[in-house]
Scaffold this motif. Structure first.
Motif, mmCIF file in Angstrom:
data_model
loop_
_atom_site.group_PDB
_atom_site.id
_atom_site.type_symbol
_atom_site.label_atom_id
_atom_site.label_comp_id
_atom_site.label_asym_id
_atom_site.label_seq_id
_atom_site.Cartn_x
_atom_site.Cartn_y
_atom_site.Cartn_z
ATOM 1 N N VAL A 158 32.171 33.457 46.080
ATOM 2 C CA VAL A 158 33.274 34.416 45.304
ATOM 3 C C VAL A 158 33.528 35.543 46.119
ATOM 4 O O VAL A 158 32.476 36.336 46.538
ATOM 5 C CB VAL A 158 32.493 34.698 44.022
ATOM 6 N N ILE A 159 34.539 35.956 46.437
ATOM 7 C CA ILE A 159 34.938 37.044 46.952
ATOM 8 C C ILE A 159 35.320 38.204 46.133
ATOM 9 O O ILE A 159 36.238 37.923 45.235
ATOM 10 C CB ILE A 159 35.897 37.017 48.146
ATOM 11 N N ALA A 160 34.622 39.283 45.831
ATOM 12 C CA ALA A 160 34.851 40.387 44.802
ATOM 13 C C ALA A 160 34.984 41.751 45.665
ATOM 14 O O ALA A 160 33.995 42.343 44.921
ATOM 15 C CB ALA A 160 33.960 40.339 43.807
ATOM 16 N N THR A 161 35.355 41.745 46.412
ATOM 17 C CA THR A 161 35.141 42.942 47.352
ATOM 18 C C THR A 161 36.151 44.309 47.356
ATOM 19 O O THR A 161 36.207 45.186 47.834
ATOM 20 C CB THR A 161 35.350 42.593 48.993
ATOM 21 N N PRO A 362 38.396 24.184 48.148
ATOM 22 C CA PRO A 362 37.524 24.045 47.140
ATOM 23 C C PRO A 362 36.341 24.976 47.189
ATOM 24 O O PRO A 362 35.749 25.308 48.192
ATOM 25 C CB PRO A 362 37.244 22.657 47.153
ATOM 26 N N ASN A 363 35.846 25.444 45.920
ATOM 27 C CA ASN A 363 34.687 26.238 45.768
ATOM 28 C C ASN A 363 34.844 27.746 46.275
ATOM 29 O O ASN A 363 33.803 28.381 46.742
ATOM 30 C CB ASN A 363 33.518 25.577 46.301
ATOM 31 N N LEU A 364 35.747 28.310 46.680
ATOM 32 C CA LEU A 364 36.128 29.359 47.089
ATOM 33 C C LEU A 364 36.845 30.099 46.007
ATOM 34 O O LEU A 364 37.934 29.755 45.620
ATOM 35 C CB LEU A 364 36.964 29.427 48.460
ATOM 36 N N PHE A 365 36.390 31.317 45.633
ATOM 37 C CA PHE A 365 36.782 31.920 44.148
ATOM 38 C C PHE A 365 37.240 33.258 44.663
ATOM 39 O O PHE A 365 36.403 34.097 45.472
ATOM 40 C CB PHE A 365 35.856 31.750 43.212
ATOM 41 N N PHE A 366 37.907 33.998 43.588
ATOM 42 C CA PHE A 366 38.313 35.303 44.075
ATOM 43 C C PHE A 366 38.431 36.036 42.613
ATOM 44 O O PHE A 366 38.772 35.511 41.598
ATOM 45 C CB PHE A 366 39.893 35.566 44.619
#
Length: 397
Positions: A158-161, A362-366
């Motif tokens: 999960v990218i939450a930067t 797949p399985n990459l979230f933002f």
């Protein structure tokens, strides 16, 4: 056991880790700073404007210049009322102020920070501070995350930067499109003589329009030592963020200081003159205008101190025109306090808003401001973070 890595220890990252309650995943959170949640800490003047008391999703999305369509489905599942309930269940009471902004009743952002850290700890999330992501590789349905300290492997990322050019570059290398970032929520630099030496003066209701565009706003305006600020200016800057960036923040702003039309203003001034012919033009009080502003306007128009019966029709017309149709040259912008918000980020067309997953990998979230979603002031940006992260958490529970 599968491994989830959350990159970014801001509001989105920690709200996500606060809501994943599962024994099926090992979860690590990578945060590049020593102290997390610093943007949340300084938000709302250190009080943390958690959300806004706007409970209808169709009304709520009107506060998002970018991402409003995509957020509609999210807000139907998790909206400000759910945010209230989430914090109340954890013993945090939120209060609604007159302008519908919502704060913890402690008036301290530390209350929100402590809650998010506590919930994250309960969920056995391992936090790695001072860890900067340098590269993300995806091969054979697995992720490899290279950092300044170690290499991490994950089944989901999960990218939450937030607004990070370095991370956006990394995301671009993964194949995602990045909408070029530009500032949103900023004040206007202006040195027009009409507002000279009037810093601190506020006007309760004004109409604003960027000349020759559909961008307009109504609301309070504040005159500062560098130009113009206040809620109406900030909202206008948000809606017109990309357009104004293209102009290099040099444009003309039309201001109606009284939200009345020219004919009505002229009629009021004429009637006032007829009713009080001996009153000095400098002393009249109309439209609740601050006296300093009124005197500055008259000086700008070269109308000298004299009784109203000596004021000509031409002068009345000039006053009415200036009150209802001032055109000021804007020569730049300034960041609004610490409430820096960016317009731009990951292209929303490449995100599935049912689960915040990449449509490409797949399985990459933002989640959060890494996406091309932003809002006006009032707690709306945080609400988007809460809603996105809460929906995303369901993928791992």
């Amino acid at each position: 056991m599968k491994h989830l890595i959350i990159i970014g220890g801001g509001a989105s990252g920690f709200f996500l880790s606060s809501n994943i309650k599962t024994s099926n995943w090992n979860i690590s959170l990578l945060e590049q700073s020593k102290n997390p949640l610093q943007k949340l800490k300084i938000s709302g003047g250190g009080r943390c404007n958690v959300t806004n008391a706007c409970y209808k999703p169709k009304d709520l999305i009107k506060n998002y210049p970018r991402g409003n369509k995509e957020l509609l489905s999210l807000f139907s599942k998790f909206q400000p009322l759910d945010t209230f309930q989430w914090f109340e269940k954890r013993g945090i009471h939120l209060k609604i102020e007159n302008d519908s902004r919502v704060f913890p009743d402690t008036n301290s952002s530390q209350t929100i920070i402590d809650t998010l850290l506590s919930e994250t700890k309960k969920n056995n999330v391992v936090i790695h501070y001072e860890t900067t992501v340098l590269e993300i590789n995806y091969t054979n349905n697995k992720f490899e995350i290279l950092t300044n300290k170690d290499i991490y492997y994950a089944d989901a990322v999960v990218i939450a930067t937030g607004s990070s050019k370095k991370i956006w570059n990394i995301i671009e290398k993964l194949g995602h499109k990045i909408i070029p970032p530009v500032p949103s929520l900023f004040t206007f630099n202006c040195n027009h003589p009409l507002i000279k030496n009037l810093q601190g003066i506020s006007l309760a209701e004004t109409d604003l329009n960027i000349l020759n565009t559909p961008f307009k706003e109504r609301g309070p305006l504040l005159i500062t030592h560098w130009g113009l600020s206040g809620p109406a200016i900030l909202k206008l800057s948000s809606w017109a963020a990309r357009y104004l960036a293209d102009l290099d923040y040099k444009f003309q702003l039309r201001i109606n200081w009284i939200t009345e039309n020219f004919d009505d203003a002229r009629e009021l001034l004429t009637n006032y003159k007829n009713a009080h012919p001996k009153m000095d033009i400098y002393n009249i009080k109309i439209y609740n205008l601050p006296q300093r502003f009124w005197l500055n306007l008259l000086n700008h128009l070269n109308i000298i101190k004299k009784p109203l019966f000596e004021i000509s029709k031409k002068e009345i017309n000039r006053i009415a025109e200036s009150l209802t149709n001032s055109k000021l040259d804007i020569i730049g912008k300034s960041t609004f306090k610490n409430e820096f918000v960016t317009c731009g980020g990951v292209d929303l067309k490449e995100i599935d808003f049912n689960n915040m997953q990449s449509k490409l990998i797949p399985n990459l979230f933002f989640t959060g401001e890494v996406l091309n979603i932003d809002a006006i002031t009032g707690g709306f940006n945080f609400q988007a973070c809460w809603s996105e992260s809460y929906i995303l958490s369901k993928q791992f529970n």
